[in-house]
Write an enzyme that holds these catalytic residues in place. Structure first.
Site, short mmCIF file in Angstrom:
data_model
loop_
_atom_site.label_atom_id
_atom_site.label_comp_id
_atom_site.label_asym_id
_atom_site.label_seq_id
_atom_site.Cartn_x
_atom_site.Cartn_y
_atom_site.Cartn_z
N HIS A 68 -2.75 2.47 -3.46
CA HIS A 68 -2.62 1.05 -3.81
C HIS A 68 -1.18 0.79 -4.22
CE1 HIS A 68 -3.86 -2.89 -5.11
NE2 HIS A 68 -3.15 -2.71 -6.21
N GLN A 132 7.93 5.44 -1.60
CA GLN A 132 7.26 6.34 -2.55
C GLN A 132 5.81 6.62 -2.13
OE1 GLN A 132 9.09 7.87 -4.91
NE2 GLN A 132 10.73 6.73 -3.91
C1 GRF Z 1 0.18 0.06 1.87
O1 GRF Z 1 1.08 -0.63 1.06
C2 GRF Z 1 -0.98 0.53 1.06
O2 GRF Z 1 -0.62 0.87 -0.24
C3 GRF Z 1 -1.88 -0.66 1.05
O3 GRF Z 1 -1.77 -1.19 2.36
C4 GRF Z 1 -0.50 -0.86 2.88
C5 GRF Z 1 -0.69 -0.18 4.21
O4 GRF Z 1 0.54 0.08 4.79
N1 GRF Z 1 -3.22 -0.29 0.67
P1 GRF Z 1 0.63 0.92 6.16
O5 GRF Z 1 -0.12 0.11 7.18
O6 GRF Z 1 0.00 2.24 5.91
O7 GRF Z 1 2.12 1.02 6.42
#
Ligand code: GRF
Length: 170
Positions: A68, A132
């Site tokens: 998250h 990060q």
């Molecule tokens: C990430 O920021 C994750 O923390 C959130 O959704 C986003 C997904 O990003 N739950 P990606 O598609 O994996 O780049």
């Protein structure tokens, strides 16, 4: 299984494909069935924008991780970066946690903290956090697969005392 959906993105088209399911329970049952075909030890959510039924969460208790983009318990839910900026917090970050029934709660495995800069937009802050995310999620998964994570009283300890907080200067 008649359809496998591979996604990388917001998932809106996946949602459109899934409208055929009569209920949340039916969707989760089909999803669990598909997952079981791979017999995974760990199920890792990465941008899976959907709240699971209690039955699904119970089935994968202790082996379902999520990432998250905030320092939970601050800013659960959506638009975390804009909300962090609006709140004027000086640090922000991301959290890997075990999934429980409550959205964006659950025992915290690892967090990474980044500074919030005066000229940040939600986009620049999101990019700093995402760097990060890409560090802490693989680390958490490695710990899990190496049987190093112990959950007790709703808290996660890492055997060997590896650091569960990363503080990034940039
Ligand atoms: C990430 O920021 C994750 O923390 C959130 O959704 C986003 C997904 O990003 N739950 P990606 O598609 O994996 O780049």
């Amino acid at each position: 299984m008649s359809i496998v959906v591979l996604i990388s993105g917001r998932g809106s088209n996946m949602q459109a494909l899934l409208r055929g399911f009569p209920s949340r329970e039916a969707f989760d049952a089909a999803l669990a069935h598909a997952i079981e075909g791979f017999a995974p030890r760990l199920v890792a959510l990465a941008g899976f924008m959907r709240v699971f039924t209690p039955g699904f969460v119970a089935r994968y208790a202790g082996r379902l991780l999520n990432i998250h983009p905030s320092l939970l318990p601050a800013f659960p839910g959506l638009d975390t970066h804009a909300r962090a900026l609006a709140a004027g917090v000086k640090t922000h970050g991301c959290t890997v946690h075990f999934v429980t029934e409550e959205l964006d709660h659950g025992p915290i495995v690892i967090q990474a903290e980044v500074p919030v800069r005066k000229d940040d937009s939600p986009e620049t802050l999101a990019a700093r956090v995402l760097r990060q995310e890409h560090i802490i999620y693989p680390r958490a998964a490695r710990w899990f697969l190496d049987d190093k994570l112990v959950i007790r009283d709703g808290k996660v300890r890492v055997k060997g005392n590896d650091a569960q907080l990363l503080v990034s200067p940039d």
